[in-house]
Design a protein around this motif. Structure first.
Motif, PDB file in Angstrom:
ATOM      1  N   CYS A 107       0.990  -1.454   0.064  1.00 43.22           N
ATOM      2  CA  CYS A 107       0.004   0.054   0.272  1.00 43.22           C
ATOM      3  C   CYS A 107       0.678   1.672   0.302  1.00 43.22           C
ATOM      4  O   CYS A 107       1.009   1.242   0.911  1.00 43.22           O
ATOM      5  N   ILE A 109      -0.244   3.766   0.419  1.00 45.78           N
ATOM      6  CA  ILE A 109      -0.727   5.419   0.537  1.00 45.78           C
ATOM      7  C   ILE A 109       0.016   5.349   2.358  1.00 45.78           C
ATOM      8  O   ILE A 109      -0.014   6.135   3.478  1.00 45.78           O
ATOM      9  N   ASN A 110       0.162   3.686   3.313  1.00 48.58           N
ATOM     10  CA  ASN A 110       0.600   3.552   4.211  1.00 48.58           C
ATOM     11  C   ASN A 110       2.537   4.506   4.540  1.00 48.58           C
ATOM     12  O   ASN A 110       2.672   5.475   4.233  1.00 48.58           O
ATOM     13  N   LYS A 114       0.433   8.490   5.308  1.00 55.36           N
ATOM     14  CA  LYS A 114      -0.236   7.534   7.078  1.00 55.36           C
ATOM     15  C   LYS A 114       1.699   7.367   7.597  1.00 55.36           C
ATOM     16  O   LYS A 114       2.192   8.668   8.583  1.00 55.36           O
ATOM     17  N   ARG A 184      -9.748  -5.320  13.205  1.00 60.32           N
ATOM     18  CA  ARG A 184      -8.780  -4.376  13.060  1.00 60.32           C
ATOM     19  C   ARG A 184      -8.878  -2.882  12.882  1.00 60.32           C
ATOM     20  O   ARG A 184     -10.317  -2.872  12.744  1.00 60.32           O
ATOM     21  N   GLY A 186      -7.921   0.585  10.510  1.00 56.15           N
ATOM     22  CA  GLY A 186      -7.826   0.589   8.840  1.00 56.15           C
ATOM     23  C   GLY A 186      -8.077   2.110   8.531  1.00 56.15           C
ATOM     24  O   GLY A 186      -9.755   1.998   8.939  1.00 56.15           O
ATOM     25  N   CYS A 187      -7.846   2.147   7.195  1.00 58.98           N
ATOM     26  CA  CYS A 187      -8.567   2.895   6.571  1.00 58.98           C
ATOM     27  C   CYS A 187      -9.374   2.946   6.243  1.00 58.98           C
ATOM     28  O   CYS A 187      -9.638   1.284   5.571  1.00 58.98           O
ATOM     29  N   PHE A 189     -10.987   2.391   2.629  1.00 58.91           N
ATOM     30  CA  PHE A 189     -10.723   1.949   1.694  1.00 58.91           C
ATOM     31  C   PHE A 189     -10.066   1.249   1.152  1.00 58.91           C
ATOM     32  O   PHE A 189      -9.080   0.860  -0.009  1.00 58.91           O
ATOM     33  N   CYS A 190      -8.863   0.705   2.342  1.00 58.83           N
ATOM     34  CA  CYS A 190      -8.013  -0.693   2.227  1.00 58.83           C
ATOM     35  C   CYS A 190      -8.383  -1.683   1.511  1.00 58.83           C
ATOM     36  O   CYS A 190      -9.714  -2.540   1.871  1.00 58.83           O
ATOM     37  N   PRO A 191      -7.232  -2.261   0.808  1.00 58.64           N
ATOM     38  CA  PRO A 191      -7.362  -3.445   0.222  1.00 58.64           C
ATOM     39  C   PRO A 191      -7.496  -4.433   0.344  1.00 58.64           C
ATOM     40  O   PRO A 191      -7.389  -5.504   0.501  1.00 58.64           O
ATOM     41  N   ASN A 192      -6.860  -3.923   1.715  1.00 60.93           N
ATOM     42  CA  ASN A 192      -7.057  -5.782   3.220  1.00 60.93           C
ATOM     43  C   ASN A 192      -7.490  -5.628   3.785  1.00 60.93           C
ATOM     44  O   ASN A 192      -8.019  -7.184   4.792  1.00 60.93           O
TER      45      ASN A 192
HETATM   46  S1  SF4 Z   1      -4.334   0.672   6.369  1.00 62.51           S
HETATM   47 FE1  SF4 Z   1      -4.014  -0.175   3.880  1.00 62.51          FE
HETATM   48  S2  SF4 Z   1      -5.004   1.682   3.006  1.00 62.51           S
HETATM   49 FE2  SF4 Z   1      -4.464   3.035   5.077  1.00 62.51          FE
HETATM   50  S3  SF4 Z   1      -2.365   3.101   5.200  1.00 62.51           S
HETATM   51 FE3  SF4 Z   1      -2.950   0.476   6.002  1.00 62.51          FE
HETATM   52  S4  SF4 Z   1      -2.612  -1.043   4.364  1.00 62.51           S
HETATM   53 FE4  SF4 Z   1      -3.038   1.191   2.964  1.00 62.51          FE
END
Ligand code: SF4
Length: 248
Positions: A107, A109-110, A114, A184, A186-187, A189-192
Motif C-alpha cells: 500500500c 498510502i501507508n 500515513k 483491525r 485501518g482506512c 478504503f483499505c484493500p486488505n
Molecule cells: S490501513 Fe490499508 S489503506 Fe490504510 S495505510 Fe494501511 S494498508 Fe494502506
C-alpha cells in the motif's frame, strides 16, 4: 529526554497512553497520524465512527489528563495518490497512466501518507526522544524489532497482552467503536480489509462507497484491481450479497 506516543486510536496504542497515565510517567505528547481521503472536502480516510471517537472522545480525555495531542497529516491525500501519473515504471505501458487504487500488500498510502506524516513530524524534533509504540507483550517478533531503536513498548514493560490492552481500554471507556464489527483498525478504503468490513462500509456509509465507485469509473487507470485482482464491480457484487444475506 522527550516522550511521544505514536497513537492510532486502536486498542494497543490507546492502552499505552492509559498505562502512561496510570503510572504517572514523565510528561509526553500524543501524536496521531490522520490519513485523509480528500483534504479539499475534508473527508478523512479513517472510518467515521473511529475519527469521531478520536476527536470527540479520546482526545478530550487525554487533554484532561494533561497530555499534549498533535494530529499529523501528510501533504498528500488518497485522491492525489490515486490520480498521480506514473512516470518511471520499468513496464513502459504503465507510464502515463494513473496509479489508481492502492495495491493490497504494497500500500502506497501507508508509505506516502500515513507513515510520512509521522516521519515528517519527528523530523521537526530537535534532540533525543523516546517513541512509545502500541506493541503488546504477546507480540515477540514485533518487540524484537524494537531492539536498538528509540522505540519503547509500555505494554511490554507492564506485561500487557493484546487481550489485556482491549480490557484496559474497556475499563477506561476508551475502546474505539470499530471493535464492535472488526478486529483491525485501518482506512475505510483499505484493500486488505475483509469483504464483511466492506459490506459494513457500504451499508452504513454509502456516500463513501460511492466515492470509490466513481473513482473506479475513471479512465486511464493503470489497473482495474480494487481488492488485489478483483475489480470494484466484482467486489461490489460480493458486498451486496453479504448485505442481503445479513438482512434475511
Ligand atoms: S490501513 Fe490499508 S489503506 Fe490504510 S495505510 Fe494501511 S494498508 Fe494502506
Amino acid at each position: 529526554m522527550r516522550y511521544y506516543h505514536s497513537w492510532s486510536g486502536g486498542k494497543d496504542s490507546t492502552a499505552a497512553v492509559i498505562l502512561d497515565h496510570i503510572h504517572n510517567l514523565p510528561s509526553s505528547t500524543i501524536v496521531f497520524s490522520e490519513v485523509m481521503f480528500d483534504k479539499t472536502r475534508n473527508i478523512s480516510g479513517e472510518l467515521p465512527e473511529h475519527i469521531d471517537f478520536i476527536k470527540n472522545k479520546a482526545i478530550p480525555i487525554f487533554i484532561k489528563w494533561g497530555y499534549d495531542v498533535k494530529i499529523a497529516q501528510a501533504d498528500k491525500d488518497y485522491i492525489t495518490e490515486f490520480h498521480t501519473i506514473i512516470r518511471k515504471s520499468n513496464i513502459p505501458h504503465r507510464n502515463g497512466q494513473k496509479r489508481a487504487f492502492p495495491l493490497g500488500g504494497k500500500c502506497s498510502i501507508n508509505r506516502d501518507i500515513k507513515t510520512k506524516a509521522i516521519q515528517d513530524f519527528f523530523k521537526t524534533i530537535d534532540g533525543d526522544y523516546i517513541q512509545y509504540v502500541g506493541i503488546a507483550a504477546d507480540e515477540p517478533k514485533r518487540l524484537e524489532r524494537l531492539n536498538g531503536t528509540n522505540k519503547v513498548s509500555l505494554l511490554a514493560k507492564y506485561g500487557y497482552t493484546e487481550q489485556m490492552a482491549y480490557e484496559l481500554c474497556q475499563e477506561y471507556d476508551l475502546l474505539s467503536p470499530i471493535y464492535s464489527f472488526t478486529k483491525r483498525n485501518g482506512c475505510w478504503f483499505c484493500p486488505n480489509q475483509s469483504y464483511a468490513e466492506m459490506a459494513h462500509l457500504k451499508k452504513y456509509y454509502p456516500y463513501l462507497w460511492r466515492e470509490l465507485e466513481k473513482l473506479s469509473q475513471e479512465n486511464n487507470l493503470v489497473t482495474q484491481g480494487f481488492k488485489y485482482n478483483a475489480t470494484f464491480a466484482e467486489v461490489n457484487a460480493k458486498v451486496d450479497k453479504i448485505i442481503k444475506e445479513k438482512e434475511v
